[in-house]
Design an enzyme around this catalytic site. Structure first.
Site, PDB file in Angstrom:
ATOM      1  N   ARG A  90       0.863  -1.178   0.000  1.00  0.00           N
ATOM      2  CA  ARG A  90       0.000   0.000   0.000  1.00  0.00           C
ATOM      3  C   ARG A  90       0.901   1.228   0.000  1.00  0.00           C
ATOM      4  O   ARG A  90       2.040   1.177   0.461  1.00  0.00           O
ATOM      5  CB  ARG A  90      -0.900   0.016   1.240  1.00  0.00           C
ATOM      6  CG  ARG A  90      -1.830  -1.190   1.357  1.00  0.00           C
ATOM      7  CD  ARG A  90      -2.640  -1.112   2.654  1.00  0.00           C
ATOM      8  NE  ARG A  90      -3.571  -2.227   2.795  1.00  0.00           N
ATOM      9  CZ  ARG A  90      -3.322  -3.363   3.434  1.00  0.00           C
ATOM     10  NH1 ARG A  90      -2.124  -3.541   4.028  1.00  0.00           N
ATOM     11  NH2 ARG A  90      -4.224  -4.322   3.521  1.00  0.00           N
ATOM     12  N   LYS A 135      -2.076  -2.209   7.955  1.00  0.00           N
ATOM     13  CA  LYS A 135      -3.509  -2.108   8.212  1.00  0.00           C
ATOM     14  C   LYS A 135      -3.931  -3.196   9.193  1.00  0.00           C
ATOM     15  O   LYS A 135      -3.537  -4.347   9.061  1.00  0.00           O
ATOM     16  CB  LYS A 135      -4.279  -2.268   6.901  1.00  0.00           C
ATOM     17  CG  LYS A 135      -5.750  -1.923   6.996  1.00  0.00           C
ATOM     18  CD  LYS A 135      -6.386  -1.951   5.627  1.00  0.00           C
ATOM     19  CE  LYS A 135      -7.860  -1.583   5.690  1.00  0.00           C
ATOM     20  NZ  LYS A 135      -8.492  -1.605   4.348  1.00  0.00           N
ATOM     21  N   HIS A 170      -2.505   2.390  -5.898  1.00  0.00           N
ATOM     22  CA  HIS A 170      -3.026   1.126  -5.359  1.00  0.00           C
ATOM     23  C   HIS A 170      -3.231   0.089  -6.477  1.00  0.00           C
ATOM     24  O   HIS A 170      -3.263  -1.114  -6.201  1.00  0.00           O
ATOM     25  CB  HIS A 170      -4.337   1.363  -4.616  1.00  0.00           C
ATOM     26  CG  HIS A 170      -4.638   0.347  -3.560  1.00  0.00           C
ATOM     27  ND1 HIS A 170      -3.924   0.256  -2.389  1.00  0.00           N
ATOM     28  CD2 HIS A 170      -5.558  -0.660  -3.515  1.00  0.00           C
ATOM     29  CE1 HIS A 170      -4.399  -0.742  -1.646  1.00  0.00           C
ATOM     30  NE2 HIS A 170      -5.385  -1.318  -2.315  1.00  0.00           N
ATOM     31  N   ARG A 227      -0.618  -2.527  -6.584  1.00  0.00           N
ATOM     32  CA  ARG A 227      -0.808  -3.611  -5.604  1.00  0.00           C
ATOM     33  C   ARG A 227      -1.786  -4.656  -6.155  1.00  0.00           C
ATOM     34  O   ARG A 227      -1.536  -5.866  -6.066  1.00  0.00           O
ATOM     35  CB  ARG A 227      -1.311  -3.020  -4.290  1.00  0.00           C
ATOM     36  CG  ARG A 227      -1.681  -4.039  -3.208  1.00  0.00           C
ATOM     37  CD  ARG A 227      -2.040  -3.266  -1.932  1.00  0.00           C
ATOM     38  NE  ARG A 227      -2.869  -4.027  -1.006  1.00  0.00           N
ATOM     39  CZ  ARG A 227      -2.394  -4.800  -0.033  1.00  0.00           C
ATOM     40  NH1 ARG A 227      -1.092  -4.959   0.122  1.00  0.00           N
ATOM     41  NH2 ARG A 227      -3.214  -5.433   0.789  1.00  0.00           N
ATOM     42  N   HIS A 269      -3.946  -9.724   4.003  1.00  0.00           N
ATOM     43  CA  HIS A 269      -5.404  -9.787   4.127  1.00  0.00           C
ATOM     44  C   HIS A 269      -5.781 -10.687   5.301  1.00  0.00           C
ATOM     45  O   HIS A 269      -5.257 -11.796   5.436  1.00  0.00           O
ATOM     46  CB  HIS A 269      -6.033 -10.350   2.843  1.00  0.00           C
ATOM     47  CG  HIS A 269      -6.025  -9.392   1.705  1.00  0.00           C
ATOM     48  ND1 HIS A 269      -6.186  -9.778   0.388  1.00  0.00           N
ATOM     49  CD2 HIS A 269      -5.863  -8.038   1.672  1.00  0.00           C
ATOM     50  CE1 HIS A 269      -6.132  -8.717  -0.395  1.00  0.00           C
ATOM     51  NE2 HIS A 269      -5.942  -7.656   0.364  1.00  0.00           N
ATOM     52  N   TYR A 287      -9.384 -11.449  -6.679  1.00  0.00           N
ATOM     53  CA  TYR A 287      -8.475 -11.477  -7.829  1.00  0.00           C
ATOM     54  C   TYR A 287      -8.772 -12.640  -8.771  1.00  0.00           C
ATOM     55  O   TYR A 287      -8.360 -12.615  -9.926  1.00  0.00           O
ATOM     56  CB  TYR A 287      -7.020 -11.515  -7.345  1.00  0.00           C
ATOM     57  CG  TYR A 287      -6.670 -10.286  -6.545  1.00  0.00           C
ATOM     58  CD1 TYR A 287      -6.589  -9.043  -7.155  1.00  0.00           C
ATOM     59  CD2 TYR A 287      -6.482 -10.351  -5.168  1.00  0.00           C
ATOM     60  CE1 TYR A 287      -6.318  -7.896  -6.427  1.00  0.00           C
ATOM     61  CE2 TYR A 287      -6.210  -9.216  -4.427  1.00  0.00           C
ATOM     62  CZ  TYR A 287      -6.132  -7.992  -5.051  1.00  0.00           C
ATOM     63  OH  TYR A 287      -5.875  -6.858  -4.324  1.00  0.00           O
TER      64      TYR A 287
END
Length: 456
Positions: free
Chosen positions: A307, A332, A401, A404, A427, A436
């Protein structure tokens, strides 16, 4: 030893002061009311109030090497640039029904403004506002003429069908976010980005009900505010969700109430597939980026799936060339993780570090020093990518982004297991990574439409 000199620049209603670090000088600046250190620009920001410039001149004396006083004030309001001369006043009638007055320092006009009920000084934007009425406007115009000043008058255009966000200019007694709310966010170690998002969202809520005390606000007001966001403000579902979460935080964490579900129509997040670049497009972008530092930034983001905020926080020590890993600290969700270090990225980083010699952060701003290391700005990274996109003629809706997203998609297309991709991206849920699988085009060429098998 020769003493380093001082630079002073006067721009409208503020004084910019650049000086070497010195405890005595810093104590002097801090003695001036509302003076603050601008860590992004690496200078002291001092209000151009009566006597402040004279105090600075008297204190530093011959140490001042540069003194600039700009003749024009430049401000940007609702995307429009305005230039106000030293002896001019811009009066802007806002959509909220107040008058914004923008001008250089003028004691007489300031005194006139302070005679108008509910006047307000906006310290952030450096302008005055008063309630709009024909009487107040005529009084101000008369005084401006008496002072021998020129005047410009404009009205903000209304946005059709959309109610603008409540701002400090809209109501006389605008309520700031309670300190205990911010302290509780910090105490629970919410990220800087979440705090910046929650505070203005909660402020909008409490000022929507400006006549109701905080203690009396409850479920009825939450429901009404949520409907207002959807039907009048027409915000996105993600904005509405975050607004509700900021309000829930107050009731549950600050007030200490039970965790509960507020019966509002919480929106379903729109399922939008992210834009991705092909491997050929990523290659073209990197080839078009000639500056070594800029190329290293884009390569690091793409090759490790970072990120933009993770990239700016990277420190030199986070690059592990022995294990070929990059350590991402407090990403995050307040989690640390490791991601891959590309061999080609490592080679570029070694060249870059040898040339630029960063102090602490892997990528640092121009004002960075050993004593005060400054992270590279996210806006500069976006500008680097936009320049490369223009150079290669890519018209997709691409942001930093997107690199990424492209990293994850390209890994999947090359056969990497989703569980590994989930770990590299950080994640928490595999459902987030599964998006994805809907983006990749791998295998599409093996699928035939049933129409092609029909006897037509």
């Amino acid at each position: 030893m020769q003493q380093r000199l001082i630079e002073v620049e006067v721009i409208g209603r503020k004084i910019i002061l650049k000086m070497p670090k010195n405890d005595a000088d810093i104590n002097f600046i801090r003695s001036i009311q509302y003076a603050r250190w601008n860590k992004e620009g690496f200078f002291w920001d001092v209000p151009h109030y009566p006597g402040n410039l004279e105090r600075i001149k008297q204190y530093f004396g011959e140490r001042i090497s540069i003194l600039k006083e700009h003749e024009q004030i430049e401000v940007k309001i609702i995307g429009k640039e305005h230039k106000i001369g030293k002896n001019e006043v811009l009066i802007l009638k806002s959509r909220s029904g107040r008058l914004k007055l923008i001008f250089g320092f003028h004691a007489g006009l300031m005194k006139v403004i302070k005679t108008i009920p509910y006047y307000k000084w906006d310290s952030k934007n450096k302008w005055w506002t008063v309630p709009y009425s024909e009487q107040f406007l005529e009084e101000i115009k008369t005084k401006i003429k008496e002072f021998g000043m020129a005047m410009k008058f404009e009205e903000e255009e209304m946005i059709s069908g959309v109610v603008p966000k409540i701002s400090p200019l809209d109501i006389p007694n605008y309520r700031k976010c309670p300190e205990e709310y911010v302290h509780k966010l910090e105490e629970r170690r919410y990220s800087e980005g979440t705090i910046k998002a929650y505070v203005p969202l909660f402020e909008e809520f409490i000022n929507f009900f400006s006549n109701i005390s905080l203690e009396e606000l409850g479920e009825k007001e939450v429901m009404e505010f949520s409907r207002y966001l959807v039907t009048e403000r027409k915000v996105s579902s993600s904005h509405q969700n975050q607004a509700i979460n900021s309000i829930k935080f107050y009731f549950e964490k600050v007030r200490g109430g039970e965790r509960k579900f507020y019966h509002v129509d919480r929106p379903i997040r729109e399922k939008i597939l992210p834009e991705v670049l092909s491997e050929e497009e990523v290659s073209a972008i990197l080839k078009a980026t000639k500056n070594l530092k800029h190329k290293a930034i884009l390569m690091t983001i793409y090759s490790a799936g970072l990120r933009i905020g993770e990239l700016t926080k990277l420190k030199i020590k986070d690059i592990d060339s022995k294990r070929m890993q990059i350590r991402v600290e407090q990403a995050k969700g307040k989690k640390d993780r490791y991601t891959i270090l590309s061999q080609r990225t490592l080679e570029i980083l070694r060249l870059y570090i040898k040339q630029e010699k960063p102090h602490e952060y892997l990528f640092e701003g121009q004002k960075s020093t050993k004593e005060f290391p400054v992270k590279y700005s996210t806006t500069s990274i976006s500008a680097i990518l936009n320049k490369a996109l223009n150079n290669v003629g890519i018209k997709k809706n691409v942001t930093v982004h997107t690199l990424r997203h492209s990293f994850a998609t390209h890994l999947l297309e090359r056969g990497t297991d989703l569980r590994y991709i989930q770990s590299l991206l950080g994640h928490e849920s595999p459902k987030t990574t599964q998006i994805y699988t809907h983006i990749t085009t791998k295998g599409f060429d093996q699928i035939k439409s049933p129409l092609d098998g029909l006897d037509l």
